[in-house]
Design a protein around this motif. Structure first.
Motif, PDB file in Angstrom:
ATOM      1  N   GLN A 168      48.851  46.349  46.529  1.00 51.63           N
ATOM      2  CA  GLN A 168      48.751  46.115  48.083  1.00 51.63           C
ATOM      3  C   GLN A 168      47.646  45.844  47.742  1.00 51.63           C
ATOM      4  O   GLN A 168      47.795  44.359  48.704  1.00 51.63           O
ATOM      5  CB  GLN A 168      49.563  47.256  48.511  1.00 51.63           C
ATOM      6  CG  GLN A 168      50.726  48.019  47.956  1.00 51.63           C
ATOM      7  CD  GLN A 168      51.134  49.283  49.242  1.00 51.63           C
ATOM      8  OE1 GLN A 168      50.379  50.561  48.386  1.00 51.63           O
ATOM      9  NE2 GLN A 168      51.994  49.042  50.746  1.00 51.63           N
ATOM     10  N   SER A 169      46.310  46.364  47.825  1.00 52.96           N
ATOM     11  CA  SER A 169      45.256  45.872  48.597  1.00 52.96           C
ATOM     12  C   SER A 169      44.235  45.119  47.622  1.00 52.96           C
ATOM     13  O   SER A 169      44.315  43.933  48.092  1.00 52.96           O
ATOM     14  CB  SER A 169      44.040  47.442  48.531  1.00 52.96           C
ATOM     15  OG  SER A 169      43.602  47.422  47.294  1.00 52.96           O
ATOM     16  N   GLU A 170      44.986  44.803  46.307  1.00 51.15           N
ATOM     17  CA  GLU A 170      44.167  43.262  46.336  1.00 51.15           C
ATOM     18  C   GLU A 170      45.047  42.577  45.179  1.00 51.15           C
ATOM     19  O   GLU A 170      44.075  41.572  45.209  1.00 51.15           O
ATOM     20  CB  GLU A 170      43.436  44.235  44.460  1.00 51.15           C
ATOM     21  CG  GLU A 170      42.647  44.897  44.599  1.00 51.15           C
ATOM     22  CD  GLU A 170      41.000  45.097  45.314  1.00 51.15           C
ATOM     23  OE1 GLU A 170      40.911  44.192  44.628  1.00 51.15           O
ATOM     24  OE2 GLU A 170      40.558  45.561  45.819  1.00 51.15           O
ATOM     25  N   TYR A 171      46.267  42.897  45.525  1.00 52.93           N
ATOM     26  CA  TYR A 171      47.156  41.291  45.823  1.00 52.93           C
ATOM     27  C   TYR A 171      47.826  41.496  45.962  1.00 52.93           C
ATOM     28  O   TYR A 171      48.738  40.486  46.068  1.00 52.93           O
ATOM     29  CB  TYR A 171      47.976  41.675  43.654  1.00 52.93           C
ATOM     30  CG  TYR A 171      46.846  42.243  42.989  1.00 52.93           C
ATOM     31  CD1 TYR A 171      45.970  41.038  41.835  1.00 52.93           C
ATOM     32  CD2 TYR A 171      46.998  43.614  42.319  1.00 52.93           C
ATOM     33  CE1 TYR A 171      45.317  41.218  40.729  1.00 52.93           C
ATOM     34  CE2 TYR A 171      45.769  43.603  40.943  1.00 52.93           C
ATOM     35  CZ  TYR A 171      44.647  42.491  41.164  1.00 52.93           C
ATOM     36  OH  TYR A 171      43.704  42.964  40.009  1.00 52.93           O
ATOM     37  N   LEU A 172      47.886  42.059  47.205  1.00 50.19           N
ATOM     38  CA  LEU A 172      49.028  41.787  48.599  1.00 50.19           C
ATOM     39  C   LEU A 172      50.875  42.123  47.949  1.00 50.19           C
ATOM     40  O   LEU A 172      51.123  40.955  48.663  1.00 50.19           O
ATOM     41  CB  LEU A 172      48.534  40.580  49.236  1.00 50.19           C
ATOM     42  CG  LEU A 172      47.212  40.289  49.441  1.00 50.19           C
ATOM     43  CD1 LEU A 172      46.875  38.585  49.787  1.00 50.19           C
ATOM     44  CD2 LEU A 172      46.505  41.391  50.614  1.00 50.19           C
ATOM     45  N   VAL A 173      51.079  42.416  47.293  1.00 55.05           N
ATOM     46  CA  VAL A 173      52.236  43.533  46.732  1.00 55.05           C
ATOM     47  C   VAL A 173      52.771  44.110  48.520  1.00 55.05           C
ATOM     48  O   VAL A 173      52.457  45.794  47.965  1.00 55.05           O
ATOM     49  CB  VAL A 173      52.358  44.049  45.280  1.00 55.05           C
ATOM     50  CG1 VAL A 173      52.984  44.361  45.192  1.00 55.05           C
ATOM     51  CG2 VAL A 173      52.194  43.556  44.338  1.00 55.05           C
ATOM     52  N   SER A 174      54.025  43.968  48.212  1.00 58.27           N
ATOM     53  CA  SER A 174      54.331  44.574  49.545  1.00 58.27           C
ATOM     54  C   SER A 174      54.983  46.031  48.704  1.00 58.27           C
ATOM     55  O   SER A 174      55.935  45.402  47.999  1.00 58.27           O
ATOM     56  CB  SER A 174      55.163  43.675  50.236  1.00 58.27           C
ATOM     57  OG  SER A 174      56.233  44.875  51.352  1.00 58.27           O
ATOM     58  N   THR A 231      47.150  40.102  30.335  1.00 63.34           N
ATOM     59  CA  THR A 231      45.994  39.899  31.313  1.00 63.34           C
ATOM     60  C   THR A 231      46.448  40.734  32.190  1.00 63.34           C
ATOM     61  O   THR A 231      47.229  39.900  32.698  1.00 63.34           O
ATOM     62  CB  THR A 231      45.207  38.657  31.710  1.00 63.34           C
ATOM     63  OG1 THR A 231      45.512  37.758  30.514  1.00 63.34           O
ATOM     64  CG2 THR A 231      44.371  38.397  32.901  1.00 63.34           C
ATOM     65  N   PRO A 232      45.779  42.192  32.345  1.00 62.35           N
ATOM     66  CA  PRO A 232      46.626  42.594  33.464  1.00 62.35           C
ATOM     67  C   PRO A 232      45.898  42.267  34.863  1.00 62.35           C
ATOM     68  O   PRO A 232      44.972  42.330  34.785  1.00 62.35           O
ATOM     69  CB  PRO A 232      46.032  44.104  32.840  1.00 62.35           C
ATOM     70  CG  PRO A 232      45.151  43.531  32.009  1.00 62.35           C
ATOM     71  CD  PRO A 232      44.793  42.600  31.650  1.00 62.35           C
ATOM     72  N   LEU A 233      46.599  42.935  35.735  1.00 65.14           N
ATOM     73  CA  LEU A 233      45.950  43.219  37.075  1.00 65.14           C
ATOM     74  C   LEU A 233      45.618  44.045  37.184  1.00 65.14           C
ATOM     75  O   LEU A 233      44.889  44.339  37.873  1.00 65.14           O
ATOM     76  CB  LEU A 233      47.650  43.143  38.267  1.00 65.14           C
ATOM     77  CG  LEU A 233      48.408  42.161  38.274  1.00 65.14           C
ATOM     78  CD1 LEU A 233      49.720  42.111  39.659  1.00 65.14           C
ATOM     79  CD2 LEU A 233      47.301  40.600  38.336  1.00 65.14           C
ATOM     80  N   VAL A 234      46.000  45.597  37.080  1.00 63.94           N
ATOM     81  CA  VAL A 234      45.485  47.057  36.962  1.00 63.94           C
ATOM     82  C   VAL A 234      45.744  47.353  35.669  1.00 63.94           C
ATOM     83  O   VAL A 234      46.612  46.905  34.267  1.00 63.94           O
ATOM     84  CB  VAL A 234      46.286  47.601  37.821  1.00 63.94           C
ATOM     85  CG1 VAL A 234      45.475  48.863  37.694  1.00 63.94           C
ATOM     86  CG2 VAL A 234      46.312  47.270  39.587  1.00 63.94           C
ATOM     87  N   SER A 235      44.656  47.683  34.794  1.00 63.90           N
ATOM     88  CA  SER A 235      44.080  48.946  33.420  1.00 63.90           C
ATOM     89  C   SER A 235      44.291  50.531  34.060  1.00 63.90           C
ATOM     90  O   SER A 235      43.289  50.491  34.427  1.00 63.90           O
ATOM     91  CB  SER A 235      42.753  48.176  33.199  1.00 63.90           C
ATOM     92  OG  SER A 235      42.942  47.249  32.670  1.00 63.90           O
ATOM     93  N   VAL A 236      45.625  50.622  33.514  1.00 68.87           N
ATOM     94  CA  VAL A 236      45.367  52.241  33.306  1.00 68.87           C
ATOM     95  C   VAL A 236      45.403  53.034  32.434  1.00 68.87           C
ATOM     96  O   VAL A 236      46.191  52.902  30.871  1.00 68.87           O
ATOM     97  CB  VAL A 236      46.941  52.592  33.577  1.00 68.87           C
ATOM     98  CG1 VAL A 236      46.977  54.049  34.425  1.00 68.87           C
ATOM     99  CG2 VAL A 236      47.413  51.522  35.425  1.00 68.87           C
ATOM    100  N   ILE A 237      44.116  54.171  32.862  1.00 66.60           N
ATOM    101  CA  ILE A 237      44.120  54.610  31.648  1.00 66.60           C
ATOM    102  C   ILE A 237      44.657  56.550  31.826  1.00 66.60           C
ATOM    103  O   ILE A 237      42.955  57.264  32.610  1.00 66.60           O
ATOM    104  CB  ILE A 237      42.015  54.363  30.807  1.00 66.60           C
ATOM    105  CG1 ILE A 237      42.510  53.377  30.681  1.00 66.60           C
ATOM    106  CG2 ILE A 237      42.142  55.398  29.589  1.00 66.60           C
ATOM    107  CD1 ILE A 237      40.775  53.205  30.197  1.00 66.60           C
TER     108      ILE A 237
END
Length: 441
Positions: free
Chosen positions: A282-288, A163-169
């Motif tokens: 950063q913007s969606e999951y507040l990862v620094s 279950t991904p945070l981001v799906s990249v294609i």
């Protein structure tokens, strides 16, 4: 355990995995879902970026991982196939899984495989077992983020249990048509299967038909989609033989004078994709992720066998251009490298579009060496030589890739260049032989 016994036990476990290839490519998620259930569903604890696409997914994967690593995170990376060592498939912060951990993980999973078969389940495939091992390894090592590269396709790939945070294609091209479909729209629909609810989609595809498929899937899942090339722009500033520089206008920031040691204009698109993923985190999951981590991550990232300049004197270039899109990227990059004559060593699988690849690359070469990839899918490998001969260049066919590249090195005169390309199954053997031979020069 002595080094000898460790190596022996490690090789025995690798042979066990290799024997699982008898189960072939068998699509569907039922087997791996059952296996993961039996080992405690390790995937449920992971924060995942899931990366698919026809070309560039490996490079994009390691770029995202390196940026996150530079930002101070513990990052697991699962890629396939490997070049020299199975352990390359499972890496945490640049370090391959240890032989001890491979042995231990397989010994824990193996009884569950036997129980599944005894209870009437189909036996999981080699890739399904490898995927489960990686997910278990990353969960138990408590990685902050796991970069999971799709093996083949998307919806039907065993990695699609995450279950991904981001799906990249990255993109969609004509490859694996016997499994995925006969046109890019059909293939795109399979690859779009990694798009899940409660995630964000990032793609670098420039094909309008493919983009429509991806937008439709994102809409159906109720998730946003960002398009590199539309929402994100980049501009090449200069390129040498070992490094290139570019500017990037990202989703939220502007980056000037980014440096990248992965060569070719296609790698700028991959880098833009990697930065976009990091901006989404950063913007969606507040990862620094500090800006310095983006610069350092791209500057330091390495990925063997992708426009890898193995030697400057003589000049030896390796690139895993195993399909049409890869060959096109290589053809566009070759003018970067100053040389007199170009000797091309080429080996491709029979199920690839060999005629199109030959048409792109052979006219750029002065001499061609054709070899056989170490794979049952090599088929009539000498047919590649017949295709190359149509362009009026001298062609030599040497079955063993190691012998082929050593012969090719011997054909170089001062300021000539050797380019070894094609199937990853050939490149691994060729790369090791070149490293060994170049040490003697």
């Amino acid at each position: 355990m002595s080094e000898y016994n460790l190596d022996r036990e490690y090789q025995e476990n690798l042979q066990y995995l290799a024997n699982l290839t008898t189960f072939g490519i068998n699509f569907g998620l039922g087997r791996i879902q059952e296996l993961l259930r039996r080992i405690g569903n390790p995937e449920s604890t992971l924060r995942v970026v899931h990366i698919g696409g026809t070309n560039g997914k490996g490079s994009t994967t390691v770029m995202i991982a390196r940026i996150l690593r530079e930002a101070g995170y513990k990052v697991g990376v699962f890629t396939s196939p490997h070049m020299h060592d199975y352990r390359e498939r499972m890496v945490i912060n640049g370090l391959m899984i240890s032989k001890e951990d491979v042995i231990q993980m397989i010994s824990r999973v193996r009884p569950h495989l036997e129980d599944m078969v005894a209870e009437g389940f189909e036996h999981p495939t080699e890739f399904e077992v490898s995927t489960a091992l990686a997910l278990l390894y990353f969960a138990e090592k408590n990685v902050d983020y796991a970069m999971i590269e799709v093996g083949l396709g998307g919806a039907i790939d065993s990695t699609n249990v995450v279950t991904p945070l981001v799906s990249v294609i990255t993109n969609v091209g004509m490859d694996h048509m016997d499994y995925l479909g006969s046109d890019v729209v059909a293939i795109a629909k399979v690859k779009a299967g990694i798009i899940k609810p409660n995630s964000v989609v990032v793609t670098a595809s420039a094909d309008p038909d493919v983009l429509q498929v991806l937008r439709d899937q994102a809409k159906a899942m109720g998730v946003p989609i960002w398009v590199v090339g539309e929402d994100v722009r980049w501009e090449s500033k200069w390129s040498g033989e070992l490094e290139q520089e570019f500017d990037l206008i990202g989703l939220h920031s502007i980056y000037s004078k980014l440096r990248l040691r992965l060569m070719g204009s296609h790698q700028l698109r991959n880098a833009a994709t990697a930065v976009t993923v990091c901006e989404v985190l950063q913007s969606e999951y507040l990862v620094s992720i500090p800006r310095e981590a983006v610069y350092a991550g791209l500057r330091e990232v390495e990925w063997i066998g992708r426009l890898e300049l193995l030697s400057l004197n003589p000049k030896v270039l390796l690139d895993g251009a195993h399909n049409v899109d890869g060959a096109q990227a290589l053809a566009q990059a070759l003018p970067i490298y100053a040389r007199n004559r170009l000797v091309l060593c080429l080996g491709m699988l029979a199920d690839k579009e060999r005629e199109k690849v030959v048409k792109m690359l052979v006219p750029m070469a002065d001499e061609i060496i054709v070899t056989r990839p170490n794979s049952p899918r090599a088929g009539d490998w000498k047919a590649l030589g017949s295709l190359a001969e149509q362009f009026g260049r001298p062609v030599t066919c040497i079955e063993d890739p190691k012998e082929a590249v050593v012969f090719a090195l011997g054909r170089l005169e001062e300021k000539d260049m050797l380019c070894v390309t094609g199937s990853i199954y050939m490149l691994a053997d060729a790369r090791q032989a070149l490293i060994d031979d170049l040490k003697q020069i």
